[in-house]
Design a protein around this motif. Sequence first.
Motif, PDB file in Angstrom:
ATOM      1  N   ARG A   1       0.841  -1.211   0.000  1.00 23.66           N
ATOM      2  CA  ARG A   1       0.000   0.000   0.000  1.00 23.66           C
ATOM      3  C   ARG A   1       0.865   1.245   0.000  1.00 23.66           C
ATOM      4  O   ARG A   1       1.828   1.347   0.759  1.00 23.66           O
ATOM      5  CB  ARG A   1      -0.901   0.051   1.238  1.00 23.66           C
ATOM      6  N   GLN A   2       0.496   2.186  -0.848  1.00 20.05           N
ATOM      7  CA  GLN A   2       1.132   3.500  -0.867  1.00 20.05           C
ATOM      8  C   GLN A   2       0.293   4.457  -0.009  1.00 20.05           C
ATOM      9  O   GLN A   2      -0.925   4.290   0.121  1.00 20.05           O
ATOM     10  CB  GLN A   2       1.233   4.019  -2.296  1.00 20.05           C
ATOM     11  N   THR A   3       0.935   5.449   0.584  1.00 25.06           N
ATOM     12  CA  THR A   3       0.216   6.408   1.416  1.00 25.06           C
ATOM     13  C   THR A   3       0.522   7.837   0.965  1.00 25.06           C
ATOM     14  O   THR A   3       1.559   8.090   0.322  1.00 25.06           O
ATOM     15  CB  THR A   3       0.617   6.261   2.901  1.00 25.06           C
ATOM     16  N   ARG A   4      -0.382   8.732   1.301  1.00 27.21           N
ATOM     17  CA  ARG A   4      -0.140  10.155   1.065  1.00 27.21           C
ATOM     18  C   ARG A   4      -0.853  10.962   2.155  1.00 27.21           C
ATOM     19  O   ARG A   4      -1.858  10.521   2.715  1.00 27.21           O
ATOM     20  CB  ARG A   4      -0.614  10.587  -0.320  1.00 27.21           C
TER      21      ARG A   4
ATOM     22  N   MET B   1      -4.892  11.159   5.917  1.00 24.99           N
ATOM     23  CA  MET B   1      -4.050  10.167   5.253  1.00 24.99           C
ATOM     24  C   MET B   1      -4.894   9.302   4.333  1.00 24.99           C
ATOM     25  O   MET B   1      -5.972   8.814   4.717  1.00 24.99           O
ATOM     26  CB  MET B   1      -3.323   9.274   6.256  1.00 24.99           C
ATOM     27  N   ASP B   2      -4.416   9.110   3.120  1.00 24.71           N
ATOM     28  CA  ASP B   2      -5.034   8.221   2.137  1.00 24.71           C
ATOM     29  C   ASP B   2      -4.101   7.051   1.880  1.00 24.71           C
ATOM     30  O   ASP B   2      -2.875   7.164   2.008  1.00 24.71           O
ATOM     31  CB  ASP B   2      -5.285   8.949   0.809  1.00 24.71           C
ATOM     32  N   VAL B   3      -4.694   5.916   1.518  1.00 28.33           N
ATOM     33  CA  VAL B   3      -3.902   4.767   1.054  1.00 28.33           C
ATOM     34  C   VAL B   3      -4.336   4.436  -0.359  1.00 28.33           C
ATOM     35  O   VAL B   3      -5.482   4.694  -0.748  1.00 28.33           O
ATOM     36  CB  VAL B   3      -4.082   3.537   1.972  1.00 28.33           C
ATOM     37  N   SER B   4      -3.422   3.870  -1.129  1.00 20.53           N
ATOM     38  CA  SER B   4      -3.753   3.488  -2.502  1.00 20.53           C
ATOM     39  C   SER B   4      -4.859   2.447  -2.495  1.00 20.53           C
ATOM     40  O   SER B   4      -4.933   1.588  -1.614  1.00 20.53           O
ATOM     41  CB  SER B   4      -2.512   2.952  -3.218  1.00 20.53           C
ATOM     42  N   CYS B   5      -5.755   2.535  -3.455  1.00 17.74           N
ATOM     43  CA  CYS B   5      -6.954   1.698  -3.502  1.00 17.74           C
ATOM     44  C   CYS B   5      -6.601   0.220  -3.566  1.00 17.74           C
ATOM     45  O   CYS B   5      -5.735  -0.204  -4.347  1.00 17.74           O
ATOM     46  CB  CYS B   5      -7.799   2.098  -4.717  1.00 17.74           C
ATOM     47  N   PHE B   6      -7.282  -0.575  -2.736  1.00 16.09           N
ATOM     48  CA  PHE B   6      -7.036  -2.013  -2.695  1.00 16.09           C
ATOM     49  C   PHE B   6      -7.583  -2.702  -3.953  1.00 16.09           C
ATOM     50  O   PHE B   6      -7.062  -3.724  -4.396  1.00 16.09           O
ATOM     51  CB  PHE B   6      -7.704  -2.640  -1.461  1.00 16.09           C
TER      52      PHE B   6
ATOM     53  N   TYR C   1     -12.520   6.702  -8.634  1.00 16.05           N
ATOM     54  CA  TYR C   1     -11.614   6.967  -9.755  1.00 16.05           C
ATOM     55  C   TYR C   1     -10.495   7.946  -9.411  1.00 16.05           C
ATOM     56  O   TYR C   1      -9.947   8.616 -10.280  1.00 16.05           O
ATOM     57  CB  TYR C   1     -12.400   7.456 -10.975  1.00 16.05           C
ATOM     58  N   THR C   2     -10.135   8.001  -8.117  1.00 16.95           N
ATOM     59  CA  THR C   2      -9.007   8.833  -7.696  1.00 16.95           C
ATOM     60  C   THR C   2      -7.751   8.011  -7.451  1.00 16.95           C
ATOM     61  O   THR C   2      -6.640   8.552  -7.424  1.00 16.95           O
ATOM     62  CB  THR C   2      -9.344   9.590  -6.410  1.00 16.95           C
ATOM     63  N   GLY C   3      -7.932   6.708  -7.228  1.00 12.54           N
ATOM     64  CA  GLY C   3      -6.800   5.841  -6.904  1.00 12.54           C
ATOM     65  C   GLY C   3      -6.446   5.828  -5.433  1.00 12.54           C
ATOM     66  O   GLY C   3      -5.548   5.095  -5.009  1.00 12.54           O
ATOM     67  N   TRP C   4      -7.171   6.642  -4.613  1.00 12.46           N
ATOM     68  CA  TRP C   4      -6.861   6.761  -3.188  1.00 12.46           C
ATOM     69  C   TRP C   4      -8.131   6.608  -2.343  1.00 12.46           C
ATOM     70  O   TRP C   4      -9.213   6.973  -2.791  1.00 12.46           O
ATOM     71  CB  TRP C   4      -6.223   8.114  -2.887  1.00 12.46           C
ATOM     72  N   ILE C   5      -7.927   6.099  -1.111  1.00 11.13           N
ATOM     73  CA  ILE C   5      -9.029   5.959  -0.157  1.00 11.13           C
ATOM     74  C   ILE C   5      -8.606   6.604   1.161  1.00 11.13           C
ATOM     75  O   ILE C   5      -7.542   6.289   1.716  1.00 11.13           O
ATOM     76  CB  ILE C   5      -9.384   4.481   0.094  1.00 11.13           C
ATOM     77  N   GLU C   6      -9.433   7.514   1.660  1.00 12.40           N
ATOM     78  CA  GLU C   6      -9.137   8.170   2.939  1.00 12.40           C
ATOM     79  C   GLU C   6      -9.330   7.186   4.089  1.00 12.40           C
ATOM     80  O   GLU C   6     -10.332   6.469   4.157  1.00 12.40           O
ATOM     81  CB  GLU C   6     -10.066   9.372   3.128  1.00 12.40           C
ATOM     82  N   VAL C   7      -8.368   7.171   5.036  1.00  5.89           N
ATOM     83  CA  VAL C   7      -8.454   6.203   6.133  1.00  5.89           C
ATOM     84  C   VAL C   7      -8.432   6.842   7.517  1.00  5.89           C
ATOM     85  O   VAL C   7      -8.990   6.286   8.462  1.00  5.89           O
ATOM     86  CB  VAL C   7      -7.342   5.135   6.036  1.00  5.89           C
TER      87      VAL C   7
END
Length: 349
Positions: A246-249, A264-269, A281-287
């Motif tokens: 998982r990538q984070t931002r 913090m977001d993680v790359s979509c599973f 369709y952003t490629g990221w999920i807020e966690v």
Amino acid sequence: MDLFEKLSKLREKGLTDIKNSKTEQELNDARVRLLGKKGALTEILHSMKDVEPERRKEVGQAVNDARDHLATQIATMKQQIETDLLNKKLAAEKVDVTLPGVRPNTGVQHVINIMRQDLEQFFIGLGYSVIVGPEVESDHYNFEMMNLPKDHPARDMQDTFYVDAEHLLRTQTSPVQARTMEQHDFEKGPLSMVSPGKVYRRDDDDATHSHQFNQLEGLVIDKHVTMADLKGTLELTAKHFFGQDRQTRLRPSFFPFTEPSVEMDVSCFKCNGAGCAVCKYTGWIEVLGAGMVHPNVLENAGVDSSVYGGFAFGIGIDRFAILKYGVTDIRDFYTNDVRFLEQFKTEEA
């Protein structure tokens, strides 16, 4: 017929009846016929008045001997019948000890408890302490200590259930952190803690929201704590729970109790960051949300913000479970459907 001859025949027939008794009822019937108040032996005793006086002692002794012998045989036969009955019962009910056992239907831990314990153990491994507090809190600790005075508009986002004008069901586990900071002696060392537990907010019940959910907040206070420390901690957390790939931002955000604040977001599973319906369709999920502890929060707890600083983060345990296991409705966690809960059975459970 001579009385002795009559007594001898009675004794012989009585022994035969006792020996032929197959059940306790048959044996009892024989006892009544022989030794009962209207039994044969009692009748002989009643006829003693017709016996010559000089023979009464002899006849009486013979009757007593016959009664004692019959009573002894009845007791022996009763024991034999009971033993035979028990042996038949044991033979009919015997258990084949070579058959495999039947595994009992055991319960399982709730998925939220599984997630909470996993989070607690993870942070314990990083050197954090697990500290819990009351679910009914004062307005002072729940809001004011967190830089949310009574007229602050951010309170509207956490509107909750009030017990009275000054007490409410907590909207976050931050009050535990405030209480701990007040009591902690920072001259003896830094504070690293997580505070898990239920929190409450007036929210619409739908697939993604609930008026009750579970939260775990983390707090680190020490000298020279930076945003880099926060970023590293959050990356470790995300990779532990969502996979090492998982990538984070971090994105800028706003929370009254942190400054600066981040999401913090993680790359979509689902699509691994390519973009799909799950991640919109952003490629990221807020966690989760996090940030550096606001100086006002430190000062409210009696901590010198010119010397000490730190970071804080808040994890929605329910949200982590939804993302990790692909649950589509948060309400499934609370409907007590065993079919749903058994999907999360672990080896320990």
